[in-house]
Design a protein around this motif. Structure first.
Motif, short mmCIF file in Angstrom:
data_model
loop_
_atom_site.label_atom_id
_atom_site.label_comp_id
_atom_site.label_asym_id
_atom_site.label_seq_id
_atom_site.Cartn_x
_atom_site.Cartn_y
_atom_site.Cartn_z
N PRO A 1 0.82 -1.23 0.00
CA PRO A 1 0.00 0.00 0.00
C PRO A 1 0.84 1.27 0.00
N ALA B 1 -1.15 -5.25 -6.64
CA ALA B 1 -1.90 -4.90 -5.43
C ALA B 1 -3.36 -5.34 -5.54
N LEU B 2 -3.96 -5.12 -6.69
CA LEU B 2 -5.36 -5.51 -6.88
C LEU B 2 -5.52 -7.03 -6.80
N SER C 1 -5.15 -8.07 -3.14
CA SER C 1 -6.36 -7.74 -2.38
C SER C 1 -7.49 -8.71 -2.72
N TRP C 2 -7.62 -9.05 -3.99
CA TRP C 2 -8.67 -9.99 -4.41
C TRP C 2 -8.45 -11.36 -3.79
N ASP D 1 -9.32 -11.26 -0.09
CA ASP D 1 -10.78 -11.23 0.07
C ASP D 1 -11.38 -12.61 -0.14
N ARG E 1 -13.79 -6.58 6.13
CA ARG E 1 -13.92 -6.43 4.68
C ARG E 1 -15.22 -5.74 4.29
N GLN F 1 -6.61 -9.21 6.06
CA GLN F 1 -7.70 -8.39 5.57
C GLN F 1 -7.39 -6.91 5.77
N SER G 1 -5.48 -5.93 2.84
CA SER G 1 -6.37 -5.74 1.70
C SER G 1 -7.07 -4.39 1.76
N GLU G 2 -7.55 -4.02 2.96
CA GLU G 2 -8.24 -2.74 3.10
C GLU G 2 -7.28 -1.57 2.93
N ILE H 1 -4.66 -1.62 0.97
CA ILE H 1 -4.44 -1.54 -0.48
C ILE H 1 -5.58 -0.78 -1.15
N LYS H 2 -6.79 -1.12 -0.78
CA LYS H 2 -7.95 -0.44 -1.39
C LYS H 2 -7.94 1.05 -1.08
#
Length: 223
Positions: free
Chosen positions: A27, A41-42, A45-46, A49, A108, A190, A193-194, A196-197
């Motif tokens: 991130p 990164a996407l 994250s996927w 999730d 998430r 997670q 992942s958050e 990254i988003k």
């Protein structure tokens, strides 16, 4: 039980943790060098999730076990005056599994209770900065602390294959203790992942949160 087996497993998990540390820089790299790692990164994250979704499925199954075991306890106790330690332990273990395996999915989906009163007042970029900062300053350190403090007790539990203290209890207390580091690891993943988003929304690589997402998060806010 041969202690070397558990030592080897512990060493392997530690190395796995160390090798995964660079992922937590993704991130920050996405912020400092937009478009450089967006694709990776996407995908990361996927994948996280997806793993969280699998854990959520296990949490849902645990909730069903909890309901049926509680029903069985009530019927046996108040109809036949019977009580079993193993059945009581099933309710405890299933409740713990429901909570610990479902916590990452709640993060998430924005279902965690938030206590910050300023975040809703910020714009889109401000909310993402708050999210990113909170994950690195609070979520990650707490999860690391949980992992560190649970290590010694977990190793001993697996070494002894620790079971219930009750004569008719379940011989799986060591698995129950394993839920603690699993909870921390899932929540850390997670959180990554958050983060990254949030970073990709700041740079414009991801669209802003939808009104439905904001409403779901707003419903979880507390003063």
């Amino acid at each position: 039980m041969d202690t070397s087996v558990f030592l080897d497993i512990g060493t392997g998990l530690k190395w796995l943790g160390l090798l995964s540390l660079p992922l937590f820089l993704v991130p920050l790299i996405a912020l400092s060098a937009p478009r450089l790692v967006d694709g990776f990164a996407l995908k990361l994250s996927w994948l996280i999730d997806k793993v969280t979704g699998i854990a959520l499925g296990a949490a849902i199954a645990s909730s069903l076990i909890l309901v049926f075991s509680m029903l069985a306890i009530v019927i046996l106790r108040y109809t036949f005056s019977l009580s079993f330690s193993w059945l009581n332990e099933i309710t405890t273990y299933s409740f713990a599994a429901m909570f610990m395996l479902g916590a990452a999915a709640a993060l998430r989906d924005g279902a965690h209770v938030r206590v910050d009163i300023l975040r809703p007042r910020f714009g889109e970029t401000g909310r993402n900065w708050v999210e990113l900062t909170g994950i690195y300053l609070f979520l990650f350190p707490i999860c690391v602390r949980i992992l560190m403090t649970s290590e010694a007790g977990l190793a001993r539990a697996w070494l002894l294959l620790e079971g219930s203290r009750e004569s008719d209890g379940l011989p799986i207390f060591f698995l129950f203790k394993t839920l603690v580091p699993v909870f921390a690891a899932l929540l850390m993943a997670q959180g990554l992942s958050e983060a990254i988003k949030a970073a990709l929304r700041i740079t414009g690589a991801l669209p802003p949160e939808t009104p439905q997402q904001l409403a779901a998060e707003g419903g979880g806010h507390g003063a």
